[in-house]
Design a protein around this motif. Structure first.
Motif, short mmCIF file in Angstrom:
data_model
loop_
_atom_site.label_atom_id
_atom_site.label_comp_id
_atom_site.label_asym_id
_atom_site.label_seq_id
_atom_site.Cartn_x
_atom_site.Cartn_y
_atom_site.Cartn_z
N GLY A 16 0.84 -1.19 0.00
CA GLY A 16 0.00 0.00 0.00
C GLY A 16 0.87 1.24 0.00
O GLY A 16 1.81 1.34 0.79
N VAL A 17 0.59 2.17 -0.90
CA VAL A 17 1.38 3.40 -1.04
C VAL A 17 0.51 4.59 -0.68
O VAL A 17 -0.60 4.74 -1.19
CB VAL A 17 1.90 3.55 -2.49
CG1 VAL A 17 2.76 4.80 -2.61
CG2 VAL A 17 2.63 2.31 -2.95
N GLY A 18 1.02 5.44 0.22
CA GLY A 18 0.29 6.65 0.58
C GLY A 18 0.63 7.11 1.98
O GLY A 18 1.51 6.55 2.64
N PRO A 19 -0.08 8.10 2.44
CA PRO A 19 0.20 8.61 3.79
C PRO A 19 -0.29 7.66 4.88
O PRO A 19 -1.19 6.85 4.66
CB PRO A 19 -0.56 9.93 3.84
CG PRO A 19 -1.62 9.84 2.78
CD PRO A 19 -1.11 8.88 1.75
N VAL A 20 0.34 7.76 6.04
CA VAL A 20 -0.10 7.05 7.24
C VAL A 20 -0.31 8.09 8.34
O VAL A 20 0.25 9.18 8.29
CB VAL A 20 0.93 5.98 7.69
CG1 VAL A 20 1.10 4.91 6.63
CG2 VAL A 20 2.25 6.59 8.05
N ARG A 21 -1.10 7.71 9.32
CA ARG A 21 -1.34 8.62 10.44
C ARG A 21 -0.07 8.73 11.27
O ARG A 21 0.51 7.73 11.68
CB ARG A 21 -2.50 8.13 11.29
CG ARG A 21 -2.93 9.16 12.34
CD ARG A 21 -4.15 8.73 13.11
NE ARG A 21 -5.27 8.49 12.20
CZ ARG A 21 -6.22 7.59 12.43
NH1 ARG A 21 -6.19 6.84 13.52
NH2 ARG A 21 -7.21 7.44 11.59
#
Length: 195
Positions: free
Chosen positions: A73-78
């Protein structure tokens, strides 16, 4: 950021490989992780990295054996990140869940999910490299792993007790150099997908 969700294939028909694989990956200094691998379900583990090379390297290494479905999974994380992977949240975690589900029936058992079209391109390259790796002979793998450790073809030949031409043939038949370049392209695509 990259979240790897990795599910053991046919886990009901074979021994549990999650604990031993998690321990090995978490100790492997080649793969810098922001959050170490943690078991998230019975036959599943998950980790977080900010390195596209780590995400691609782990995915390809595990896919070669055919025992895992690997979702990236590619993207921002909290942020800030929690102390363990199971408590993580954010888009990359959600996309990793989608990807591991898709990986169960995908070529090479690898899938990548991200907002950018580059994620799909990275997925295609990773699937191709993983599919080639699964078709290599044991002799090709033996020579290729030694080259990956930094040995020259002549050093590999001496270690294996064969000619340098035989080493070259094994690397050629396994598309070793081509796959290395393709994996580098996949890393660049993953970096672009996370930009």
């Amino acid at each position: 950021m990259y979240v790897l969700t990795i599910d053991q294939r046919r886990s009901r028909q074979r021994e549990d490989l999650v604990e031993s694989t998690m321990a090995a990956l978490n100790k492997d200094r080649r793969w810098p992780l922001r959050l170490a691998f943690d078991r998230t379900a019975g036959d599943e583990m998950q980790a977080v990295t900010d390195s596209a090379a780590t995400a691609a390297g782990i995915a390809l290494e595990l896919a070669a054996g055919g025992q895992w479905s690997i979702g990236v999974g590619v993207g921002p994380v909290r942020e800030p990140l929690p102390s363990n992977t199971r408590a993580g949240a954010g888009e990359a975690f959600e996309r990793a869940r989608e990807a591991v589900t898709a990986a169960k029936t995908a070529p090479g058992n690898i899938a990548v999910s991200g907002a950018s079209a580059l994620a799909g391109q990275a997925e295609a390259v990773l699937q191709l490299v993983a599919s080639v790796a699964r078709k290599r002979s044991g002799l090709s793998v033996e020579a290729g792993l030694l080259v990956d450790e930094g040995l020259t073809q002549q050093q590999v030949a001496e270690r294996l007790g064969i000619s340098q031409q035989a080493v070259s043939g094994r690397l050629h038949s396994g598309l070793w150099h081509e796959c290395r370049r393709a994996a580098e392209a996949a890393v660049a695509l993953l970096e672009g997908a996370d930009a």
